[in-house]
Design an enzyme around this catalytic site. Structure first.
Site, PDB file in Angstrom:
ATOM      1  N   SER A  44       0.807  -1.228   0.000  1.00 34.03           N
ATOM      2  CA  SER A  44       0.000   0.000   0.000  1.00 34.03           C
ATOM      3  C   SER A  44       0.833   1.268   0.000  1.00 34.03           C
ATOM      4  CB  SER A  44      -0.935   0.000   1.215  1.00 34.03           C
ATOM      5  OG  SER A  44      -0.206  -0.157   2.424  1.00 34.03           O
ATOM      6  N   HIS A 248      -1.000   6.070   6.552  1.00 35.55           N
ATOM      7  CA  HIS A 248      -0.375   6.029   5.239  1.00 35.55           C
ATOM      8  C   HIS A 248      -0.109   7.466   4.781  1.00 35.55           C
ATOM      9  CE1 HIS A 248      -1.972   1.932   5.238  1.00 35.55           C
ATOM     10  NE2 HIS A 248      -1.153   1.663   4.223  1.00 35.55           N
TER      11      HIS A 248
END
Length: 267
Positions: A44, A248
């Site tokens: 990711s 993230h």
């Protein structure tokens, strides 16, 4: 003026040599730059989770991730973007290597965080006690020390075998948090943040060591993200409220963090 046969022959030879040398010089100066065939693999942190919007592949790939940003700026002869959210080393081996071949000249990858269970760390540390957080981190650190090196070695070796002419660039993960004393009423405590950052340091050290052993280039993103973690004044990482994008990079993190770090080794 009339040239004697010998003089005419010498003049002809000089002109021929001169033309040939000129042609060689022109050809050399006009020689095309080497072709660049780039493949972006990984999890990711490579697919672009946190930056959005995403494609319809189910892998949460975003054009705001560092790989497509690098491709847009450098116009490689080909670009294959197969990084996928949630990927572990086995996914790279089983699903992503098909993007590589002998013509590939550059490969980037971030991998290993999911193998080590960093998602579990975040959940335990965000919702659980400090002791639960410490236990989760301890398990991840043991895995990163004992099991992960072998998985990384196998992954890097398979990439090298599939793309023997490529430069392999391994990008590490940033520290998630700034260790400020205050970080909001519902934030992760300083103790938990420090524990998680220590685990990120260990993961970076292990990854860097295995990348070096494989002859790959390791890009340490921790320095690039210093001052821009969660709890920082200008965070490049999403906090827990971002749900699937939590912890993230945001768009600035991929652009000013990851892409900038990648540019330091690609020129």
């Amino acid at each position: 003026m009339t040239l004697r046969p010998l003089a005419r022959a010498a003049l002809a030879l000089a002109v021929t040599v001169g033309i040939g040398a000129g042609a060689i010089a022109v050809a050399t100066s006009a020689q095309a730059a080497p072709a660049v065939h780039y493949a972006a693999l990984g999890d990711s942190y490579s697919s672009g989770v946190g930056a959005g919007p995403y494609d319809v592949s189910g892998c949460l790939r975003s054009n705001r991730s560092y790989a497509p940003l690098w491709a847009a700026a450098n116009s490689p002869d080909s670009f294959r973007f197969v990084a996928c959210s949630g990927a572990v080393t086995a996914d790279v081996l089983n699903r992503q290597l098909s993007a590589l071949d002998a013509a590939t000249t550059m490969v980037t990858i971030s991998i290993g965080g999911n193998d080590a269970g960093f998602a579990d760390i975040v959940i335990n540390c965000r919702l659980g006690s400090e002791s639960a957080c410490a236990s989760a981190v301890n398990r991840a650190e043991q895995f990163a020390t004992n099991e992960l090196p072998g998985r990384l070695d196998a992954t890097y070796a398979a990439i090298k075998q599939r793309a023997p002419n490529a430069q392999l660039i391994v990008l590490g993960y940033p520290r998630l948090f700034e260790e400020t004393r205050n970080c909001g009423l519902l934030a992760v405590s300083l103790t938990k943040r420090t524990i998680i950052n220590d685990a990120a340091d260990l993961l970076a050290e292990v990854t860097a060591g295995r990348a070096a052993a494989a002859g790959a280039t390791f890009v340490d993103t921790r320095t690039q993200f210093t001052g821009h973690g969660v709890c920082g004044a200008t965070p490049w990482l999403n906090d827990f409220s971002a749900l699937i994008a939590a912890y993230h990079p945001n768009a600035a993190g991929y652009r000013d963090g990851y892409l900038a770090a990648l540019n330091t080794v690609t020129g």
